[in-house]
Design an enzyme around this catalytic site. Sequence first.
Site, PDB file in Angstrom:
ATOM      1  N   HIS A  12       0.878  -1.196   0.000  1.00  0.00           N
ATOM      2  CA  HIS A  12       0.000   0.000   0.000  1.00  0.00           C
ATOM      3  C   HIS A  12       0.905   1.233   0.000  1.00  0.00           C
ATOM      4  O   HIS A  12       1.516   1.571   1.016  1.00  0.00           O
ATOM      5  CB  HIS A  12      -0.900   0.002   1.242  1.00  0.00           C
ATOM      6  CG  HIS A  12      -1.853   1.157   1.290  1.00  0.00           C
ATOM      7  ND1 HIS A  12      -3.198   0.989   1.567  1.00  0.00           N
ATOM      8  CD2 HIS A  12      -1.683   2.497   1.111  1.00  0.00           C
ATOM      9  CE1 HIS A  12      -3.804   2.172   1.553  1.00  0.00           C
ATOM     10  NE2 HIS A  12      -2.896   3.112   1.295  1.00  0.00           N
ATOM     11  N   LEU A  15       2.533   7.137  -4.445  1.00  0.00           N
ATOM     12  CA  LEU A  15       3.715   7.653  -5.150  1.00  0.00           C
ATOM     13  C   LEU A  15       3.494   9.041  -5.746  1.00  0.00           C
ATOM     14  O   LEU A  15       4.442   9.676  -6.206  1.00  0.00           O
ATOM     15  CB  LEU A  15       4.143   6.677  -6.258  1.00  0.00           C
ATOM     16  CG  LEU A  15       4.837   5.389  -5.780  1.00  0.00           C
ATOM     17  CD1 LEU A  15       5.097   4.452  -6.955  1.00  0.00           C
ATOM     18  CD2 LEU A  15       6.147   5.704  -5.064  1.00  0.00           C
ATOM     19  N   ARG A  16       2.218   9.496  -5.759  1.00  0.00           N
ATOM     20  CA  ARG A  16       1.912  10.840  -6.296  1.00  0.00           C
ATOM     21  C   ARG A  16       2.344  10.990  -7.755  1.00  0.00           C
ATOM     22  O   ARG A  16       2.576  10.023  -8.442  1.00  0.00           O
ATOM     23  CB  ARG A  16       2.561  11.945  -5.437  1.00  0.00           C
ATOM     24  CG  ARG A  16       2.397  11.785  -3.936  1.00  0.00           C
ATOM     25  CD  ARG A  16       0.975  11.839  -3.481  1.00  0.00           C
ATOM     26  NE  ARG A  16       0.881  11.984  -2.028  1.00  0.00           N
ATOM     27  CZ  ARG A  16      -0.128  11.551  -1.296  1.00  0.00           C
ATOM     28  NH1 ARG A  16      -1.153  10.915  -1.849  1.00  0.00           N
ATOM     29  NH2 ARG A  16      -0.152  11.743   0.003  1.00  0.00           N
ATOM     30  N   ASN A  40      -5.211   7.433  -5.866  1.00  0.00           N
ATOM     31  CA  ASN A  40      -5.887   8.692  -5.496  1.00  0.00           C
ATOM     32  C   ASN A  40      -5.060   9.908  -5.915  1.00  0.00           C
ATOM     33  O   ASN A  40      -4.644  10.718  -5.097  1.00  0.00           O
ATOM     34  CB  ASN A  40      -6.187   8.731  -3.981  1.00  0.00           C
ATOM     35  CG  ASN A  40      -4.938   8.653  -3.112  1.00  0.00           C
ATOM     36  OD1 ASN A  40      -3.936   8.061  -3.487  1.00  0.00           O
ATOM     37  ND2 ASN A  40      -4.980   9.286  -1.958  1.00  0.00           N
ATOM     38  N   LYS A  94      -9.139  -0.126  -5.936  1.00  0.00           N
ATOM     39  CA  LYS A  94      -9.165   0.478  -4.601  1.00  0.00           C
ATOM     40  C   LYS A  94     -10.434   1.289  -4.408  1.00  0.00           C
ATOM     41  O   LYS A  94     -10.722   2.203  -5.178  1.00  0.00           O
ATOM     42  CB  LYS A  94      -7.939   1.400  -4.440  1.00  0.00           C
ATOM     43  CG  LYS A  94      -7.896   2.182  -3.141  1.00  0.00           C
ATOM     44  CD  LYS A  94      -7.581   1.300  -1.933  1.00  0.00           C
ATOM     45  CE  LYS A  94      -7.718   2.056  -0.627  1.00  0.00           C
ATOM     46  NZ  LYS A  94      -6.615   2.998  -0.401  1.00  0.00           N
ATOM     47  N   HIS A 165      -4.742  -0.722   5.712  1.00  0.00           N
ATOM     48  CA  HIS A 165      -4.224  -0.018   6.912  1.00  0.00           C
ATOM     49  C   HIS A 165      -5.152  -0.120   8.114  1.00  0.00           C
ATOM     50  O   HIS A 165      -5.664   0.872   8.603  1.00  0.00           O
ATOM     51  CB  HIS A 165      -3.896   1.449   6.599  1.00  0.00           C
ATOM     52  CG  HIS A 165      -4.895   2.194   5.750  1.00  0.00           C
ATOM     53  ND1 HIS A 165      -6.244   2.205   6.016  1.00  0.00           N
ATOM     54  CD2 HIS A 165      -4.734   2.932   4.626  1.00  0.00           C
ATOM     55  CE1 HIS A 165      -6.846   2.933   5.110  1.00  0.00           C
ATOM     56  NE2 HIS A 165      -5.969   3.371   4.253  1.00  0.00           N
ATOM     57  N   ASP A 237       1.519   2.485   3.541  1.00  0.00           N
ATOM     58  CA  ASP A 237       0.678   3.673   3.402  1.00  0.00           C
ATOM     59  C   ASP A 237       1.534   4.928   3.465  1.00  0.00           C
ATOM     60  O   ASP A 237       1.095   5.970   3.954  1.00  0.00           O
ATOM     61  CB  ASP A 237      -0.450   3.717   4.443  1.00  0.00           C
ATOM     62  CG  ASP A 237      -1.518   4.742   4.081  1.00  0.00           C
ATOM     63  OD1 ASP A 237      -1.573   5.178   2.916  1.00  0.00           O
ATOM     64  OD2 ASP A 237      -2.302   5.116   4.983  1.00  0.00           O
ATOM     65  N   ALA A 253      -3.484  14.739   5.688  1.00  0.00           N
ATOM     66  CA  ALA A 253      -3.294  13.446   6.361  1.00  0.00           C
ATOM     67  C   ALA A 253      -2.292  12.603   5.586  1.00  0.00           C
ATOM     68  O   ALA A 253      -2.394  12.470   4.372  1.00  0.00           O
ATOM     69  CB  ALA A 253      -4.638  12.717   6.453  1.00  0.00           C
TER      70      ALA A 253
END
Length: 333
Positions: A12, A15-16, A40, A94, A165, A237, A253
């Site tokens: 999980h 990596l943006r 995301n 996901k 997570h 994560d 976050a």
Amino acid sequence: MQLTINAPLDMHLHLREAQMLQLVAPLSAAHFAGAVVMPNLQSPVDSQQKLLAYRRAIVEAAADDSFTPYMTLFFRPYTKAELEAAREHIIGIKLYPAGITTQSEAGVADFESIGETVALMEELQIPLLVHGESNGFVMEREREFLAIYRWLAESFPRLAIIMEHITTADTLDILDEFPNVAATVTLHHLMLTLDDVVGGLMQPHLFCKPIAKTPHDLQALRAAVFSGHPRILFGSDSAPHPTHAKECCGCAAGVFSAPVALPKLVELFAAQDKLDVLPDFVTNNAQRFYGITPNPKKVHIHDEAWTVPLSYGSVRPFLAGEQIQWQVTAIEK
Ligand code: NCD
Ligand code: ZN
């Protein structure tokens, strides 16, 4: 003392994109044989075209052919044709409840609407990865989501479901109830309670979703992981945000743990005299549950202390400035 870990996997990882991707992808590739990459992005990875373009960008940024990005699509209603086409390129899909965490606005608002796509995923044997939090009181969000996990696991018994997570003792019960369910656990959730985040001076770099929970939950998670539970997988994560987005009013976050995760895990497992179960947690359980065969990358780790840098580029890492007793000293590909 030296330890060799075969093909460690991070199940999980965030990596943006763009500059952040350039900064963080090599850091994960330096320690891991592969990672499950979260979808995301600012514009969610919800089409095959976006997925393949993102994969190419990751491979280029990692610049390490012994690192496999296991790609995920962002859950939305998909047609069977879309899923059939995507299947060979993804490890799973996901699911985010709408608005529950960073860049999840396009997630699921109504769980009654997801059945059709989930049934297709079960038929095509595409795993479902879930961010399991309700929009209730922050400490109860994961517990309140357990009913949805149970509904999914019961209604789709041949679907592989991964509870991402996890942070509470109650969530662990589901693993024993349903063989089609696995869970990822992060490094920071094996170390922190809510006290570490807000019990003294407020620590923005420890603020993440799900929030760290109670001492009881921490002990239960640690016991399950150190017992070598066969369906608990390591997923960092690791979720980098630039320092200005963490040290501000309205802190984002996410804990950026990628560069410290593997050596710190070795330290935690060694302290419990549980190094024998570390390979299950960081690679074997994931291989078995997902049915993957990672690159034969060997990571050599020595008991030589190092001090975690205060920053990597624009990002402050987890454990910044602290000593870790083990370090990665060599990689064999
Ligand atoms: C993650 C992020 O920043 O993308 N943040 C986090 O606190 N874990 C998203 C997520 O996994 O919830
Ligand atoms: Zn995440």
